[in-house]
Design a protein around this motif. Structure first.
Motif, mmCIF file in Angstrom:
data_model
loop_
_atom_site.group_PDB
_atom_site.id
_atom_site.type_symbol
_atom_site.label_atom_id
_atom_site.label_comp_id
_atom_site.label_asym_id
_atom_site.label_seq_id
_atom_site.Cartn_x
_atom_site.Cartn_y
_atom_site.Cartn_z
ATOM 1 N N ASP A 26 0.805 -1.222 0.000
ATOM 2 C CA ASP A 26 0.000 0.000 0.000
ATOM 3 C C ASP A 26 0.833 1.265 0.000
ATOM 4 O O ASP A 26 0.367 2.319 -0.396
ATOM 5 N N SER A 37 -1.199 3.535 -11.903
ATOM 6 C CA SER A 37 -0.952 4.889 -11.402
ATOM 7 C C SER A 37 -0.019 5.679 -12.299
ATOM 8 O O SER A 37 0.124 6.893 -12.126
ATOM 9 N N TYR A 42 -5.729 -2.984 -11.277
ATOM 10 C CA TYR A 42 -6.181 -4.315 -10.863
ATOM 11 C C TYR A 42 -7.643 -4.545 -11.253
ATOM 12 O O TYR A 42 -8.434 -3.600 -11.340
ATOM 13 N N ASP A 74 -5.548 1.687 -10.170
ATOM 14 C CA ASP A 74 -4.244 1.112 -9.848
ATOM 15 C C ASP A 74 -3.830 0.041 -10.842
ATOM 16 O O ASP A 74 -2.673 -0.384 -10.854
ATOM 17 N N ARG A 96 1.635 -0.798 -8.557
ATOM 18 C CA ARG A 96 0.418 -0.108 -9.018
ATOM 19 C C ARG A 96 0.665 0.436 -10.417
ATOM 20 O O ARG A 96 0.805 1.647 -10.618
#
Length: 451
Positions: A99, A269, A158, A156, A266
């Motif tokens: 994260d 991003s 996913y 992100d 990610r």
């Protein structure tokens, strides 16, 4: 009860347009004030910027002469880019979801050699992936599957729905659809730019990125082993367990970790959101009492007076802040004194709400950097000698203790509280945790590193 007339005397503050404008100008940031000045110059013919006047104003009646605008708002210096802006984290975060990691893959430096560069700054991730999908030769059947997968991808990168759910949603649109066909389409999108988008989980995302690297990449095999079998242990920083199970030496694990950290957890991003465009009217027309033409000379005088009042108030408040916090300017954060809005309000004989407006989005350039005026305010903590220490100073002390700690044995919150207590500063463990989290410093178990 008989009706009667009574005469009462009292005071009441009336929010005149002039007072409303004064309050609004006071709370504007420097950049917003510059825009406000420009709008006033365009809407009020009685105001002119001094630098735009080519000829001296003609002599005549004072009420017909334009008012020269001599105030010029300075723009604050652009803040220096943090030194860590382009750095890659040296450690893995505590959870396997990564994260707190914001590392990115190497980007092309020449847009002429990057066919996708034009879309990265101005399109959403979904638009960018669909653009690549439309450039890929495929049947209409495959394109429907590709669009369904892309629609399920979050910012992100996913999938927000499982492939099984996407497969069920396509049953009515695609005849005789096999689940394996959808899997093949997902694999194709995984290799779109950015690589790893459309992943179902972190493990799949990182594996796809590793597979893009040349086979001769050093420690590629070890990095793949870590991701496939020890991702949870990486998240908890259980390096001893990893070395025991993989039989890797410490230097091998360190190099494999470095390769894993070069990946992007990610990938979505990397693609920026579309820029919002704003329209500024060139002409403003208002109707007052059935008349379209109005005399704006008085409004111009009000504006200049309120602008001067804003500057004087800002200078007075800033001067008192410097007077209170001169130790900070000379010695740094650890010398910051406790200061609240009421202290400055009393010193300059103003209301606290006025101080709040003055210090919001206003910045001061100092030899130690550029700071928002609110930065100089902080609560206090009592010391063993009966004095006071500001929360800013305590944060600085915590940051210094963490930076000087042994990476193999980081300091716990209890230990930090004890060290501060040795300096006469009484701070509870939960307060240490709160200050540490406000500075984005992970807890001790997450700061543990290999040397």
């Amino acid at each position: 009860m008989k009706p009667s007339l009574q005469l009462k005397m009292g005071q009441q503050l009336t929010m005149t347009p002039q007072l409303q404008q004064a309050i609004r100008l006071l709370q504007l940031s420097t950049l917003d004030l510059q825009q406000e000045i420009q709008e006033v110059l365009e809407s009020n013919p009685m105001l002119e910027s001094e630098e735009s006047v080519e000829e001296p104003p003609a002599s005549g009646d004072e009420g017909e002469q334009p008012v020269d605008f001599n105030e010029k708002a300075e723009q604050p210096p652009e803040p220096e880019e943090p030194q860590w802006a382009d750095s890659i984290p040296n450690d893995l975060p505590v959870d396997s979801g990564w994260d707190d990691v914001y590392s990115s893959l190497p980007a092309a430096t020449d847009e002429e050699h990057d066919p996708f560069a034009r879309s990265r700054a101005n399109e959403s991730l979904q638009d960018y992936l669909e653009w690549q999908l439309n450039l890929t030769p495929m049947t209409d059947r495959d394109r429907l599957m590709g669009l369904a997968v892309i629609e399920a991808i979050n910012n992100d990168g996913y999938l927000t729905h499982s492939l099984e759910e996407i497969y069920l949603s396509l049953q009515e649109q695609v005849e005789e659809l096999a689940f394996e066909e959808l899997q093949v389409m997902q694999r194709r999108i995984l290799h779109f730019d950015p690589v790893g988008c459309a992943s179902a989980n972190l493990k799949e995302c990182l594996e796809v990125q590793l597979n893009q690297l040349p086979q001769e990449t050093h420690f590629l095999k070890e990095a793949r082993l870590l991701i496939q079998n020890h991702l949870q242990a990486l998240g908890s920083r259980d390096y001893a367990q990893i070395m025991r199970r993989t039989r890797l030496k410490e230097h091998q694990l360190r190099e494999a970790l470095s390769l894993v950290q070069s990946l992007n957890p990610r990938p979505g991003s990397e693609i920026g959101q579309a820029d919002t465009e704003y329209v500024t009217p060139d002409i403003s027309v208002t109707k007052v009492r059935d008349r379209w033409a109005v005399d704006q000379l008085q409004e111009a005088r009000w504006f200049l007076k309120n602008l001067q009042s804003r500057n004087e108030t800002l200078l007075k408040v800033a001067g008192k802040i410097v007077e209170f916090q001169k130790d900070f300017l000379e010695q740094g954060e650890q010398a910051m004194k406790p200061l609240v809005l009421a202290d400055i309000a009393q010193a300059v004989d103003m209301h606290e709400s006025t101080i709040s407006r003055v210090t919001t989005q206003k910045y001061m350039h100092t030899p130690r950097g550029v700071f928002e005026l609110k930065y100089f305010f902080s609560s206090h903590v009592s010391t063993a000698t009966g004095g006071e220490c500001s929360s800013t100073a305590i944060r600085a002390l915590i940051k210094k203790l963490v930076s000087d700690e042994n990476p193999k044995k980081p300091l716990s919150d209890n230990k930090i509280a004890g060290l501060l207590g040795d300096q006469g500063i009484k701070v509870a463990r939960r307060t240490i945790a709160k200050y540490r989290e406000s500075m984005n410093i992970p807890p001790s178990n997450e700061r543990k590193q290999l040397i």
